[in-house]
Write a protein that holds these residues in place. Sequence first.
Motif, short mmCIF file in Angstrom:
data_model
loop_
_atom_site.label_atom_id
_atom_site.label_comp_id
_atom_site.label_asym_id
_atom_site.label_seq_id
_atom_site.Cartn_x
_atom_site.Cartn_y
_atom_site.Cartn_z
N LEU A 1 -67.42 -71.63 47.27
CA LEU A 1 -66.81 -70.31 47.46
C LEU A 1 -67.73 -69.21 46.97
CD1 LEU A 1 -63.08 -70.94 46.47
CD2 LEU A 1 -63.96 -70.33 48.71
N GLY A 2 -68.43 -69.47 45.87
CA GLY A 2 -69.39 -68.48 45.36
C GLY A 2 -70.49 -68.20 46.37
N ARG A 3 -70.99 -69.28 47.01
CA ARG A 3 -72.04 -69.09 48.02
C ARG A 3 -71.50 -68.33 49.22
NH1 ARG A 3 -73.14 -74.32 46.28
NH2 ARG A 3 -72.01 -75.26 48.02
N VAL A 4 -70.29 -68.66 49.65
CA VAL A 4 -69.68 -67.96 50.79
C VAL A 4 -69.52 -66.48 50.46
CG1 VAL A 4 -67.55 -67.72 52.13
CG2 VAL A 4 -68.53 -69.98 51.76
N GLU A 5 -69.06 -66.20 49.23
CA GLU A 5 -68.89 -64.80 48.82
C GLU A 5 -70.22 -64.06 48.86
OE1 GLU A 5 -67.12 -62.21 45.08
OE2 GLU A 5 -67.65 -64.29 44.78
N GLU A 6 -71.28 -64.71 48.36
CA GLU A 6 -72.61 -64.07 48.38
C GLU A 6 -73.05 -63.78 49.81
OE1 GLU A 6 -75.26 -66.68 46.26
OE2 GLU A 6 -74.26 -66.32 44.35
N GLU A 7 -72.81 -64.75 50.72
CA GLU A 7 -73.19 -64.55 52.12
C GLU A 7 -72.42 -63.38 52.73
OE1 GLU A 7 -72.81 -68.12 54.45
OE2 GLU A 7 -73.94 -69.30 52.99
N VAL A 8 -71.12 -63.32 52.46
CA VAL A 8 -70.29 -62.24 53.02
C VAL A 8 -70.77 -60.89 52.50
CG1 VAL A 8 -67.97 -61.23 52.97
CG2 VAL A 8 -68.26 -63.67 53.44
N VAL A 9 -71.04 -60.81 51.19
CA VAL A 9 -71.52 -59.55 50.60
C VAL A 9 -72.85 -59.15 51.24
CG1 VAL A 9 -72.40 -58.52 48.47
CG2 VAL A 9 -70.24 -59.76 48.44
N ALA A 10 -73.75 -60.13 51.40
CA ALA A 10 -75.05 -59.83 52.01
C ALA A 10 -74.89 -59.33 53.44
CB ALA A 10 -75.94 -61.07 51.97
N LYS A 11 -74.00 -59.97 54.21
CA LYS A 11 -73.78 -59.54 55.59
C LYS A 11 -73.18 -58.14 55.64
CE LYS A 11 -73.52 -64.04 57.78
NZ LYS A 11 -72.68 -65.03 58.46
N LEU A 12 -72.24 -57.86 54.74
CA LEU A 12 -71.65 -56.52 54.71
C LEU A 12 -72.70 -55.47 54.36
CD1 LEU A 12 -68.21 -57.17 52.97
CD2 LEU A 12 -68.60 -56.48 55.34
N ASP A 13 -73.55 -55.80 53.38
CA ASP A 13 -74.63 -54.87 53.03
C ASP A 13 -75.55 -54.63 54.22
OD1 ASP A 13 -73.67 -54.55 50.49
OD2 ASP A 13 -75.11 -55.92 49.54
N GLN A 14 -75.88 -55.72 54.92
CA GLN A 14 -76.76 -55.61 56.09
C GLN A 14 -76.11 -54.72 57.16
OE1 GLN A 14 -77.71 -59.42 57.77
NE2 GLN A 14 -78.81 -58.55 59.51
N ARG A 15 -74.81 -54.92 57.39
CA ARG A 15 -74.11 -54.09 58.39
C ARG A 15 -74.12 -52.62 57.97
NH1 ARG A 15 -68.80 -57.57 60.08
NH2 ARG A 15 -69.91 -59.16 61.27
N ARG A 16 -73.85 -52.37 56.68
CA ARG A 16 -73.85 -50.98 56.21
C ARG A 16 -75.22 -50.35 56.42
NH1 ARG A 16 -71.51 -52.86 51.27
NH2 ARG A 16 -69.29 -53.05 51.59
N THR A 17 -76.27 -51.10 56.11
CA THR A 17 -77.63 -50.59 56.29
C THR A 17 -77.89 -50.30 57.76
OG1 THR A 17 -78.37 -51.87 54.38
CG2 THR A 17 -80.06 -51.14 55.91
N GLU A 18 -77.49 -51.22 58.64
CA GLU A 18 -77.69 -50.99 60.09
C GLU A 18 -76.90 -49.77 60.56
OE1 GLU A 18 -76.54 -54.69 61.88
OE2 GLU A 18 -78.33 -55.74 61.17
N GLU A 19 -75.66 -49.62 60.08
CA GLU A 19 -74.86 -48.47 60.48
C GLU A 19 -75.52 -47.17 60.00
OE1 GLU A 19 -70.78 -48.87 59.22
OE2 GLU A 19 -70.53 -50.74 60.33
N LYS A 20 -76.04 -47.16 58.78
CA LYS A 20 -76.72 -45.96 58.28
C LYS A 20 -77.92 -45.63 59.16
CE LYS A 20 -75.59 -46.13 53.35
NZ LYS A 20 -76.11 -46.41 52.02
N ARG A 21 -78.71 -46.67 59.51
CA ARG A 21 -79.88 -46.45 60.38
C ARG A 21 -79.45 -45.86 61.71
NH1 ARG A 21 -82.06 -51.95 59.84
NH2 ARG A 21 -82.80 -52.04 57.71
N ARG A 22 -78.38 -46.42 62.29
CA ARG A 22 -77.88 -45.90 63.58
C ARG A 22 -77.43 -44.46 63.44
NH1 ARG A 22 -75.91 -51.26 64.59
NH2 ARG A 22 -73.90 -50.78 63.63
N GLU A 23 -76.69 -44.17 62.35
CA GLU A 23 -76.23 -42.80 62.14
C GLU A 23 -77.42 -41.85 62.00
OE1 GLU A 23 -73.66 -42.85 58.74
OE2 GLU A 23 -72.11 -44.01 59.77
N GLU A 24 -78.44 -42.28 61.24
CA GLU A 24 -79.63 -41.43 61.07
C GLU A 24 -80.35 -41.24 62.39
OE1 GLU A 24 -81.82 -43.42 57.99
OE2 GLU A 24 -80.40 -42.82 56.43
N ALA A 25 -80.46 -42.32 63.18
CA ALA A 25 -81.13 -42.21 64.48
C ALA A 25 -80.35 -41.27 65.39
CB ALA A 25 -81.25 -43.60 65.12
N THR A 26 -79.02 -41.38 65.37
CA THR A 26 -78.19 -40.50 66.19
C THR A 26 -78.36 -39.05 65.75
OG1 THR A 26 -76.58 -42.28 66.53
CG2 THR A 26 -75.81 -40.04 66.93
#
Length: 109
Positions: free
Chosen positions: A52-77
């Motif tokens: 469960l700890g590993r799954v939680e780490e993966e989920v947090v990492a994916k959420l961080d990655q999505r947030r970063t991608e969304e910020k990049r898209r917003e900045e590009a827009t």
Amino acid sequence: GLSMRVDQALDAAGEARREAAAAKQGLEATRSTVEDRFAQMEEQIAGLVASLGRVEEEVVAKLDQRRTEEKRREEATATQLERLGRAAEASNRRIDETAERLTEAARTP
């Protein structure tokens, strides 16, 4: 007669002792089995917690990655909107300049 009854009592006591020893062995075997099963369950629980700890780490990492991608898209827009705004302003200036020249040309005989 008395010695026979004493022998019978001794035999009965010996049989009771053997039965008690067998029962004690059975209880100890059962206790050992229960302890083994409990240890296995503890290991399984520890494994699940780690998983469960590993799954939680993966989920947090994916959420961080999505947030970063969304910020990049917003900045590009935002950058694209700024460029479009500047291009529209330049186009409007050219239109105004052209309109002024046409107006001047129309006034000049």
